[in-house]
Design an enzyme around this catalytic site. Structure first.
Site, short mmCIF file in Angstrom:
data_model
loop_
_atom_site.label_atom_id
_atom_site.label_comp_id
_atom_site.label_asym_id
_atom_site.label_seq_id
_atom_site.Cartn_x
_atom_site.Cartn_y
_atom_site.Cartn_z
N HIS A 110 -4.86 -6.90 6.43
CA HIS A 110 -3.65 -7.65 6.05
C HIS A 110 -2.38 -7.19 6.75
O HIS A 110 -1.32 -7.80 6.60
CB HIS A 110 -3.41 -7.59 4.53
CG HIS A 110 -2.83 -6.27 4.09
ND1 HIS A 110 -3.59 -5.13 3.99
CD2 HIS A 110 -1.57 -5.91 3.73
CE1 HIS A 110 -2.83 -4.13 3.58
NE2 HIS A 110 -1.60 -4.58 3.43
C1 UD1 Z 1 3.07 -6.74 1.33
C2 UD1 Z 1 3.76 -5.50 1.86
C3 UD1 Z 1 2.74 -4.56 2.49
C4 UD1 Z 1 1.63 -4.26 1.51
C5 UD1 Z 1 1.02 -5.55 0.99
C6 UD1 Z 1 0.01 -5.24 -0.08
C7 UD1 Z 1 6.06 -5.81 2.71
C8 UD1 Z 1 6.91 -5.93 3.91
N1 UD1 Z 1 4.75 -5.84 2.91
O1 UD1 Z 1 2.52 -7.43 2.44
O2 UD1 Z 1 3.37 -3.34 2.84
O3 UD1 Z 1 0.65 -3.49 2.17
O4 UD1 Z 1 2.06 -6.36 0.41
O5 UD1 Z 1 -0.93 -6.26 -0.21
O6 UD1 Z 1 6.56 -5.68 1.62
N2 UD1 Z 1 0.87 -14.54 -0.64
C9 UD1 Z 1 0.24 -15.33 -1.57
N3 UD1 Z 1 0.13 -14.87 -2.84
C10 UD1 Z 1 0.61 -13.66 -3.21
C11 UD1 Z 1 1.23 -12.87 -2.26
C12 UD1 Z 1 1.36 -13.32 -0.96
O7 UD1 Z 1 -0.21 -16.44 -1.28
O8 UD1 Z 1 0.47 -13.29 -4.40
C13 UD1 Z 1 0.96 -15.01 0.77
C14 UD1 Z 1 2.21 -15.78 1.09
O9 UD1 Z 1 1.87 -16.84 1.91
C15 UD1 Z 1 3.04 -14.81 1.90
C16 UD1 Z 1 2.01 -13.88 2.54
O10 UD1 Z 1 0.91 -13.88 1.64
O11 UD1 Z 1 3.82 -15.45 2.85
C17 UD1 Z 1 2.50 -12.47 2.73
O12 UD1 Z 1 3.02 -11.92 1.51
P1 UD1 Z 1 4.16 -10.81 1.52
O13 UD1 Z 1 4.41 -10.32 0.15
O14 UD1 Z 1 5.35 -11.28 2.27
O15 UD1 Z 1 3.57 -9.65 2.39
P2 UD1 Z 1 2.14 -8.96 2.34
O16 UD1 Z 1 1.43 -9.29 3.60
O17 UD1 Z 1 1.47 -9.27 1.05
N1 UDP Z 2 -7.71 -4.18 -3.64
C1 UDP Z 2 -8.26 -4.98 -4.66
N2 UDP Z 2 -8.83 -6.17 -4.32
C2 UDP Z 2 -8.93 -6.60 -3.04
C3 UDP Z 2 -8.38 -5.79 -2.01
C4 UDP Z 2 -7.77 -4.59 -2.34
O1 UDP Z 2 -8.22 -4.59 -5.82
O2 UDP Z 2 -9.47 -7.70 -2.81
C5 UDP Z 2 -6.99 -2.94 -4.02
C6 UDP Z 2 -7.39 -1.66 -3.31
O3 UDP Z 2 -8.46 -1.01 -3.99
C7 UDP Z 2 -6.12 -0.85 -3.35
C8 UDP Z 2 -5.04 -1.89 -3.24
O4 UDP Z 2 -5.64 -3.13 -3.63
O5 UDP Z 2 -5.94 -0.20 -4.60
C9 UDP Z 2 -4.57 -1.92 -1.82
O6 UDP Z 2 -3.82 -3.04 -1.55
P1 UDP Z 2 -3.47 -3.49 -0.09
O7 UDP Z 2 -4.53 -3.06 0.83
O8 UDP Z 2 -3.15 -4.92 -0.19
O9 UDP Z 2 -2.10 -2.73 0.18
P2 UDP Z 2 -1.72 -1.33 0.86
O10 UDP Z 2 -2.35 -0.24 0.08
O11 UDP Z 2 -2.17 -1.39 2.28
O12 UDP Z 2 -0.23 -1.32 0.80
#
Ligand code: UD1
Ligand code: UDP
Length: 358
Positions: free
Chosen positions: A200
């Site tokens: 991601h």
């Molecule tokens: C964010 C964090 C990243 C973290 C990740 C955990 C920032 C800059 N990035 O990235 O550090 O590792 O969360 O997963 O804060 N979306 C959905 N449903 C949701 C959430 C997101 O559909 O519940 C989609 C939306 O289209 C959105 C895209 O995912 O545009 C990205 O979501 P966003 O929260 O901006 O960043 P992440 O990639 O989730």
């Molecule tokens: N995780 C989850 N379901 C998924 C993918 C990840 O429960 O389908 C959990 C994972 O075990 C960890 C957290 O989500 O605890 C990590 O989230 P992510 O990788 O999105 O974010 P990051 O840690 O890189 O910020």
């Protein structure tokens, strides 16, 4: 002590759960605020249920947007709530836009910030997480470093807050939740041997060439891959016209993101893990998980997991990373070592420190 605990995304819910539960147990007055950065049920609500943690007192529903949009909306929303609640401390965890927003509002309102998981550095300045964690560390009064490695980084950077080494709160949660995850995943796991994949990071999935190289390299491993795909990755695969191809591949089973109990089940039952996640690099080092993870990135801010033998950073070059993975797999088992992220008592240490200080 009155504490405002702020979360915005899936990993923050996981890693703040033990702190919220510790505040509940000690009867500490606390306010749980969700910025709503993650909003889909399987990225947010499901985690409160799986982790047995109470629902937030308020959700700002800020949702998605550019970094500035997301941060600006969160700044305005968080400020209003903090003025009303008037806490003695604001607690944030990690490196997301929600964390930076909360830290910035608090410092402007002169409310001390406690940063859980302080001092991580990838030294990769393309990463939004690297901007957020650096700025938050320098705005914080209490820096809860998971290890001595991260505490040393903070000392070298001369942060002005107090540094405490506490372990990582994800270990607290895993130690209590793994037996439940094993029970609930029984009969719900793939029958054939599989490799678990998550992807991601913006620098991986927002770039067409990198994303397509990753898929190509993963396929060349000739494994059955289970891939709970992050919504960001799904939208990029569609945008780059790669979605139909990935969905039709027999070797990659693409599924919706799964809740925490199911994900722990998948980690435990997998042959090994391919990931660019931060949290997963720590989780694999927990004695109750103890898996090998290959990190599809060029850097990591979690060198402790590399030293413990659980994590190998393999890069994103499709000609190179499959060879590295095969070589490491042939080299044998993960060496036995202590979990580098503590003994599962990080939340209690953090709350002790705050109760004594405030
Ligand atoms: C964010 C964090 C990243 C973290 C990740 C955990 C920032 C800059 N990035 O990235 O550090 O590792 O969360 O997963 O804060 N979306 C959905 N449903 C949701 C959430 C997101 O559909 O519940 C989609 C939306 O289209 C959105 C895209 O995912 O545009 C990205 O979501 P966003 O929260 O901006 O960043 P992440 O990639 O989730
Ligand atoms: N995780 C989850 N379901 C998924 C993918 C990840 O429960 O389908 C959990 C994972 O075990 C960890 C957290 O989500 O605890 C990590 O989230 P992510 O990788 O999105 O974010 P990051 O840690 O890189 O910020």
């Amino acid at each position: 002590m009155k504490a405002a605990i702020i979360v915005g995304t899936r990993p923050e819910i996981v890693k703040m759960a033990s702190i919220v539960n510790e505040c509940e147990r000690r009867g500490i007055d606390h306010f749980l605020l969700h910025t709503g950065q993650h909003f889909s049920s399987n990225m947010s609500k499901q985690f409160f249920a799986d982790l047995d943690v109470r629902l937030p007192d308020k959700n700002l529903n800020i949702g998605s947007g550019s970094h500035s949009e997301q941060t600006a909306k969160a700044l305005v929303g968080i400020e209003k709530e903090l003025i009303e609640y008037d806490p003695d401390i604001v607690l944030v965890q990690g490196d997301t836009n929600a964390v930076l927003s909360a830290a910035l509002v608090s410092v402007k309102l002169q409310i001390p910030v406690g940063h859980v998981e302080a001092g991580l550095r990838s030294y990769d300045y393309r990463m939004p997480e690297e901007h957020n964690r650096r700025l938050t560390d320098h705005a914080s009064s209490y820096l809860f470093a998971p290890t001595e490695v991260s505490a040393d980084i903070l000392r070298e950077e001369h942060v002005w807050g107090e540094i405490h080494v506490t372990g990582n709160t994800v270990i607290d949660i895993l130690e209590s939740i793994v037996p439940k995850a094993i029970r609930s995943s029984e009969g719900h796991m793939p029958e054939e041997e599989f490799v678990l994949l998550t992807l991601h990071r913006a620098e991986n999935v927002d770039d067409r060439k990198t994303l397509s190289g990753l898929i190509q390299g993963i396929s060349s491993l000739q494994e059955k891959v289970v891939f709970p795909a992050h919504p960001r990755t799904v939208s990029r695969l569609k945008q780059f016209g790669m979605w139909d191809d990935v969905q039709q591949r027999a070797d990659i089973e693409i599924i919706e993101p799964v809740g925490y109990l199911q994900f722990i089940g998948l980690m435990l039952n997998s042959k090994y893990i391919l990931t660019d996640s931060g949290g997963i690099q720590e989780e694999v080092t927990a004695p109750s998980i103890n898996k090998r993870a290959f990190v599809l990135r060029t850097t990591t801010e979690r060198p402790e997991a590399v030293h413990s033998g659980h994590v190998t950073v393999v890069g994103v070059d499709p000609k190179e990373f499959p060879k590295t993975i095969k070589r490491v797999l042939q080299s044998g088992e993960i060496p036995k070592s202590e979990c580098p992220y503590g003994r599962g008592d990080a939340a209690s240490k953090i709350v002790d420190i705050l109760e004594q200080a405030l």
